[in-house]
Write a protein that holds these residues in place. Structure first.
Motif, PDB file in Angstrom:
ATOM      1  N   SER A 106       0.830  -1.208   0.000  1.00 43.44           N
ATOM      2  CA  SER A 106       0.000   0.000   0.000  1.00 43.44           C
ATOM      3  C   SER A 106       0.860   1.253   0.000  1.00 43.44           C
ATOM      4  CB  SER A 106      -0.908   0.010   1.235  1.00 43.44           C
ATOM      5  OG  SER A 106      -0.125   0.210   2.406  1.00 43.44           O
ATOM      6  N   GLY A 107       2.115   1.085   0.380  1.00 39.30           N
ATOM      7  CA  GLY A 107       2.972   2.258   0.541  1.00 39.30           C
ATOM      8  C   GLY A 107       2.892   2.849   1.937  1.00 39.30           C
ATOM      9  N   LEU A 108       1.965   2.321   2.745  1.00 38.51           N
ATOM     10  CA  LEU A 108       1.820   2.798   4.115  1.00 38.51           C
ATOM     11  C   LEU A 108       2.460   1.826   5.094  1.00 38.51           C
ATOM     12  CD1 LEU A 108      -1.925   3.989   4.151  1.00 38.51           C
ATOM     13  CD2 LEU A 108       0.129   5.414   3.903  1.00 38.51           C
ATOM     14  N   SER A 146       2.473   6.056   8.331  1.00 33.76           N
ATOM     15  CA  SER A 146       3.390   6.859   7.521  1.00 33.76           C
ATOM     16  C   SER A 146       3.443   6.351   6.089  1.00 33.76           C
ATOM     17  CB  SER A 146       4.796   6.792   8.132  1.00 33.76           C
ATOM     18  OG  SER A 146       5.717   7.477   7.303  1.00 33.76           O
ATOM     19  N   ASP A 147       3.582   7.272   5.146  1.00 33.23           N
ATOM     20  CA  ASP A 147       3.822   6.878   3.761  1.00 33.23           C
ATOM     21  C   ASP A 147       5.290   7.101   3.390  1.00 33.23           C
ATOM     22  OD1 ASP A 147       4.081   9.591   3.520  1.00 33.23           O
ATOM     23  OD2 ASP A 147       2.588   9.837   1.946  1.00 33.23           O
TER      24      ASP A 147
END
Lengths: 253, 253
Positions: free
Chosen positions: B100-102, B138-139
Motif C-alpha cells: 500500500s505504501g503505508l 506513515s507513507d
C-alpha cells in the motif's frame, strides 16, 4: 442475511433513542431477539452501558450472547436477560418492575444456524427450532407478528398467521438466485435461510388466502428490486397488498 | 468510554463505504485496531461478509476477537488477521498482495482492560501494554498519529509525539469528574482510562511545547462541552490550536 448488517433492522429493533426522562433515559424497556445472527444482536452493543432494560430470547440465543464476552458490556446487574420458552406467552416487564401490558410469544420458524457459527465447508441444515424464531406481540386487544427471517412457509406457520392484524415478514430476496446472477455472492436465499418474495413458493403466494390485514416486508437485501419505489417488483408487491418497511416506520393497530 | 458506542469513531475507522470497482467493493484495505473495547471493534461487524481486507492489531487485541465467535463473521479465508508487535513498523499490504505504501506502527499508551472484561467489584489497573495502543501511520514522507484512548501523558509518549505533523488524540472528557457532576454516570475519566482535555495535567497542557502541527481531538463523550461550536471550552481548545474532529473530516498532509 445481508452483505452488511442491516442497520435499519437494528434501529427498528432498538426503537428511537430519545431521552424521555432525565439526561440519558431512553424509551426502550425490552429487546426481543429473533435469532443470534449479527443483524439481530449487534444492535445490543449500541445500548450499553447503564441503561436498564430486558433482553428476551430463547435459551439458544441467550447462549450465543453468553458465548461472546463482548455482550458483557450489557451489565447483568442493570440489563436483565430473560429466557423465553417457545410458544409460552411471556409478559413483558418494565425495568421498574411494573407490567408493560404487552405479552410476547416466540415460535420456531424454519431457519439455520448463525453465519459465524456455520462449520466451514458444510451446508447448514434448515431446522425449525429455537435458533430462528418469530415473535408475536400483543396488548390483549391487538396483535403483531414479527418474522424477519424464515426459510419456508409451513402449514403450522400459515395457520398461526391466518387472520392476523399485522405481519412483518422476511423480504430478503426477490428471487432465490438473484445474488448469484448479479455476481455479488455465491449463495442462494435458501442457503442463507430465507424464502424469496416472488415465485410459486414465495412469500406473496404463501400469504394468499391467509387474510392478514397489514403485510409488511422487512429485512430486505440491497439486491432486492422492491427497494426501488419505481420498480415493477415494487408495483407487484403493492398490487398484492404488501407494504415495504422503511426507516422511521410506525404502525398503529 | 462513551455511554453508547461512538458511532463517529466506527465510521472514521471504517472509512467511507463506497464501491469503487464492481458492485460491492469498498476502498477499505486494512483496519487498524487500537484496543479491544466496543467502540474500537464493533465496527468490524459492519464490514462483513465477503470483503477482503486485513485486520491489524496486537496479539492481545486479536485474542479479544478470537474469544468472541461473532467476529468469525469476518471469514478468515477472506479477511486476514495480522498480528503486530509493538514498536515494530509493519508495512500495510493490500488485499491483492500489493504494497500500500503505508507503514503502521503500534505503541503502548496508558490504558485499561476493555469495560466488558473488567472484573466486577474491582477497579482495573492502568497499564501501558498492548491492550491500549496508539498508531502511527506513515507513507515514508508524512506521518499521522492516532491515539483515541490515553490515560496519561508519559515522557515517552511526549517524546514520540514531539514535532509530529498531525496527532488525533483522546478528547473524551473536558474535566475528570464531569459525568459525576452532571449526574449521568458514577465514573471519572481516569476510572475509564482517559486523561481530560483541560486542567494542569490535561491534554492541552501536556501538548504545550511539543510542536505538533495539527492537533485534533476525537473520541469525544457527549458530556464534553467542546462538542458545542459556541461553548467557551470550544473557544479555549481553538485558542490553544486544537481542532475538534467531525463526521466526514478529511486530512491532507
Amino acid at each position: 442475511m445481508n452483505a452488511s448488517p442491516d442497520l435499519r433492522q437494528q434501529i427498528e429493533q432498538t426503537a428511537v433513542l430519545r431521552p424521555n426522562q432525565g439526561l440519558r433515559s431512553s424509551p426502550i424497556a425490552a429487546v426481543i431477539l429473533t435469532g443470534g445472527d449479527v443483524d439481530a444482536i449487534a444492535g445490543l452493543l449500541t445500548l450499553r452501558e447503564r441503561q436498564a432494560f430486558t433482553v428476551l430470547a430463547t435459551s439458544r440465543v441467550h447462549r450465543v450472547l453468553d458465548d461472546n464476552p463482548i455482550f458483557e458490556v450489557l451489565d447483568r446487574s442493570i440489563v436483565t436477560r430473560q429466557m423465553i420458552t417457545l410458544d409460552a406467552p411471556c409478559p413483558v416487564t418494565l425495568p421498574d418492575g411494573r407490567a408493560s401490558g404487552l405479552t410476547v410469544t416466540l415460535f420456531a420458524v424454519p431457519g439455520k444456524v448463525p453465519l459465524y457459527l456455520e462449520q466451514p465447508g458444510t451446508i447448514p441444515a434448515l431446522e425449525e427450532s429455537d435458533q430462528t424464531v418469530g415473535a408475536v406481540v400483543s396488548d390483549g386487544q391487538s396483535t403483531m407478528y414479527y418474522v424477519p427471517s424464515c426459510a419456508a412457509m409451513t402449514s403450522g406457520l400459515a395457520d398461526r398467521l391466518r387472520n392476523a392484524a399485522a405481519v412483518f415478514f422476511d423480504g430478503t430476496l426477490w428471487t432465490d438466485d438473484e445474488m448469484i446472477r448479479a455476481g455479488i455472492g455465491p449463495k442462494t436465499g435458501q442457503r442463507m435461510g430465507h424464502m424469496s418474495v416472488s415465485g410459486s413458493d414465495g412469500t406473496l403466494a404463501a400469504f394468499t388466502g391467509l387474510n392478514v390485514q397489514r403485510r409488511i416486508l422487512l429485512h430486505i437485501n440491497n439486491s432486492n428490486p422492491i427497494l426501488l419505489d419505481d420498480s415493477p417488483e415494487r408495483a407487484e408487491v403493492a398490487a398484492a397488498g404488501w407494504e415495504v418497511a422503511y426507516d422511521g416506520m410506525e404502525l398503529t393497530l
